[in-house]
Write a protein that holds these residues in place. Structure first.
Motif, PDB file in Angstrom:
ATOM      1  N   PRO A  22       0.808  -1.229   0.000  1.00 21.75           N
ATOM      2  CA  PRO A  22       0.000   0.000   0.000  1.00 21.75           C
ATOM      3  C   PRO A  22       0.839   1.276   0.000  1.00 21.75           C
ATOM      4  O   PRO A  22       0.357   2.331  -0.414  1.00 21.75           O
ATOM      5  CB  PRO A  22      -0.804  -0.115   1.299  1.00 21.75           C
ATOM      6  N   THR A  23       2.079   1.191   0.455  1.00 24.70           N
ATOM      7  CA  THR A  23       2.921   2.387   0.544  1.00 24.70           C
ATOM      8  C   THR A  23       4.039   2.419  -0.498  1.00 24.70           C
ATOM      9  O   THR A  23       4.881   3.302  -0.459  1.00 24.70           O
ATOM     10  CB  THR A  23       3.555   2.474   1.943  1.00 24.70           C
ATOM     11  N   SER A  24       4.028   1.474  -1.438  1.00 24.46           N
ATOM     12  CA  SER A  24       5.110   1.418  -2.421  1.00 24.46           C
ATOM     13  C   SER A  24       4.881   2.427  -3.546  1.00 24.46           C
ATOM     14  O   SER A  24       3.741   2.735  -3.902  1.00 24.46           O
ATOM     15  CB  SER A  24       5.204   0.012  -3.019  1.00 24.46           C
ATOM     16  N   PRO A  25       5.946   2.954  -4.147  1.00 22.74           N
ATOM     17  CA  PRO A  25       5.813   3.890  -5.269  1.00 22.74           C
ATOM     18  C   PRO A  25       5.070   3.301  -6.458  1.00 22.74           C
ATOM     19  O   PRO A  25       4.405   4.025  -7.200  1.00 22.74           O
ATOM     20  CB  PRO A  25       7.271   4.206  -5.629  1.00 22.74           C
ATOM     21  N   GLU A  26       5.161   1.980  -6.651  1.00 22.83           N
ATOM     22  CA  GLU A  26       4.541   1.359  -7.826  1.00 22.83           C
ATOM     23  C   GLU A  26       3.018   1.484  -7.823  1.00 22.83           C
ATOM     24  O   GLU A  26       2.382   1.437  -8.877  1.00 22.83           O
ATOM     25  CB  GLU A  26       4.934  -0.111  -7.933  1.00 22.83           C
ATOM     26  N   VAL A  27       2.414   1.665  -6.632  1.00 25.55           N
ATOM     27  CA  VAL A  27       0.962   1.793  -6.566  1.00 25.55           C
ATOM     28  C   VAL A  27       0.469   2.979  -7.391  1.00 25.55           C
ATOM     29  O   VAL A  27      -0.611   2.933  -7.983  1.00 25.55           O
ATOM     30  CB  VAL A  27       0.501   1.913  -5.095  1.00 25.55           C
ATOM     31  N   SER A  28       1.259   4.028  -7.461  1.00 30.55           N
ATOM     32  CA  SER A  28       0.857   5.218  -8.222  1.00 30.55           C
ATOM     33  C   SER A  28       0.717   4.925  -9.707  1.00 30.55           C
ATOM     34  O   SER A  28      -0.067   5.579 -10.414  1.00 30.55           O
ATOM     35  CB  SER A  28       1.879   6.339  -8.013  1.00 30.55           C
ATOM     36  N   ASN A  29       1.461   3.959 -10.201  1.00 33.11           N
ATOM     37  CA  ASN A  29       1.451   3.659 -11.638  1.00 33.11           C
ATOM     38  C   ASN A  29       0.664   2.403 -11.996  1.00 33.11           C
ATOM     39  O   ASN A  29       0.606   2.027 -13.157  1.00 33.11           O
ATOM     40  CB  ASN A  29       2.887   3.513 -12.146  1.00 33.11           C
ATOM     41  N   LEU A  30       0.066   1.762 -11.001  1.00 32.76           N
ATOM     42  CA  LEU A  30      -0.731   0.566 -11.277  1.00 32.76           C
ATOM     43  C   LEU A  30      -2.160   0.990 -11.596  1.00 32.76           C
ATOM     44  O   LEU A  30      -3.077   0.875 -10.781  1.00 32.76           O
ATOM     45  CB  LEU A  30      -0.701  -0.374 -10.073  1.00 32.76           C
ATOM     46  N   ARG A  31      -2.334   1.475 -12.796  1.00 32.05           N
ATOM     47  CA  ARG A  31      -3.651   1.939 -13.241  1.00 32.05           C
ATOM     48  C   ARG A  31      -4.237   0.912 -14.198  1.00 32.05           C
ATOM     49  O   ARG A  31      -3.624   0.571 -15.212  1.00 32.05           O
ATOM     50  CB  ARG A  31      -3.520   3.303 -13.920  1.00 32.05           C
TER      51      ARG A  31
END
Length: 366
Positions: free
Chosen positions: A345-354
């Motif tokens: 939930p806090t990883s940078p990759e979450v921002s790009n997992l669209r």
């Protein structure tokens, strides 16, 4: 993690880094997982990690660690994971279609919904047939559901608890579903004072029938993880180290096997029980029969998972952690999943997992 932060019970959002000697598996674990077509999901309270265990295309074991702020009760289905953390309940959803892969992973779980509850020390958490979530609200000594405005709504409270208070009175910790509804709960005692359960750890642990409020048994030691499986009420008698089942008519506990650690977290698959084990927090199981059981067997306590054949009571496969990982909280199976992975939930990759829902249809205004 430093020794100081570990002793203080602090957790980290970063995936724990396991060295070459920090994890060991039985020689046949990969074959067992492949043969039974299942993967495992494990929550580690003290390091705050969600571990996903599967099998690589090459045949070796694959471990994936997801950092969270304390990893507590866990509910797992092939498409969905629901994880209780220090102050939230997080729902992860698999974003891969049947034939899609991310790397070697055939399931990739992404956090989609986070419900902030505050610290409730949530142990077992379950999803009912209607999709609603019920959890063991250990701090408030009750079963609870999520609420759109408040931290929780009480769903069921033991009749001996005189007041909802953040006092962890009886250490209510486990939920057994039967017919898709909560049927039984475990607690360490029937105390109705702040932290009263701590004076009853050796004996006084009980299971209560949620539907009738009747006590099924009260001669256990720190019971956890009740499960209704194939017509029996299973439970880990954590204070003695035994996995077994309870005769709901007589209340007698039938031991199936001894497990060398503080057992907590229980799942079943194809005639086997998968059980989590933890090390003692203070270097000993002081005041618990488990301490004497280990001495009798000249055994050291484990942190990890053991897989038990229910017909024989024998441990057929295992995972053992050492180093920074010292506690397991919950254990779940993922049937039909070969290699699961997930995003923190806090990883940078979450921002790009669209991702875009392929089945979405445009609705024209009336």
């Amino acid at each position: 993690m430093s020794a100081a932060s570990e002793q203080a019970g602090q957790t980290t959002d970063a995936p724990v880094r396991l060295g070459p000697g920090d994890i060991a598996c039985s020689r046949g674990l990969a074959t067992w997982l492949s043969t039974h077509q299942v993967s495992l999901a494990l929550s580690s309270y003290q390091t705050g990690q969600l571990f996903l265990v599967g099998v690589k295309p090459s045949g070796g074991i694959h471990f994936h660690a997801v950092g969270t702020n304390r990893a507590m009760g866990l509910w797992a289905e092939p498409q969905t994971l629901i994880l209780a953390t220090a102050n939230q309940v997080i729902r992860f959803e698999n974003i891969l279609e049947e034939n899609q892969r991310i790397g070697d992973a055939d399931k990739y779980y992404v956090p989609r919904v986070a419900h902030t509850t505050g610290d409730l020390d949530i142990h077992d958490i379950v999803k009912l047939k209607d999709g609603s979530i019920v959890f063991a609200n250990t701090i408030y000594s009750c079963l609870s559901t999520l609420h759109p405005v408040h931290s929780f709504a009480a769903w069921w409270t033991p009749d001996f608890i005189s007041k909802l208070a953040a006092e962890d009175r009886c250490h209510l910790n486990g939920i057994a579903l039967r017919g898709g509804r909560p049927a039984y709960v475990t607690m360490v005692s029937r105390a109705d004072v702040v932290n009263g359960w701590r004076d009853r750890r050796d004996l006084g642990g009980c299971i209560i029938d949620v539907r009738s409020n009747e006590v099924v048994t009260e001669n256990l030691s720190m019971p956890h993880s009740p499960r209704w499986h194939q017509g029996k009420l299973w439970v880990v008698n954590s204070g003695t180290g035994h996995l077994g089942w309870v005769d709901t008519a007589s209340g007698a506990f039938q031991e199936v096997c001894f497990l060398p650690g503080f057992a907590r977290g229980l799942s079943f698959h194809n005639g086997h029980a998968i059980v989590g084990l933890s090390l003692p927090r203070d270097g000993s199981f002081k005041g618990l029969p488990l301490d004497d059981e280990l001495k009798k067997r000249d055994a050291d306590p484990w942190c990890g998972v053991q897989i038990v054949n229910l017909d024989t009571g024998n441990v057929v496969e295992w995972i053992r952690f050492s180093g920074v990982v010292k506690e397991m909280l919950d254990v779940c199976t993922l049937p039909g999943v070969r290699l699961p992975s997930a995003a923190s939930p806090t990883s940078p990759e979450v921002s790009n997992l669209r991702t875009i829902a392929s089945s979405a249809k445009r609705v024209e205004p009336a």
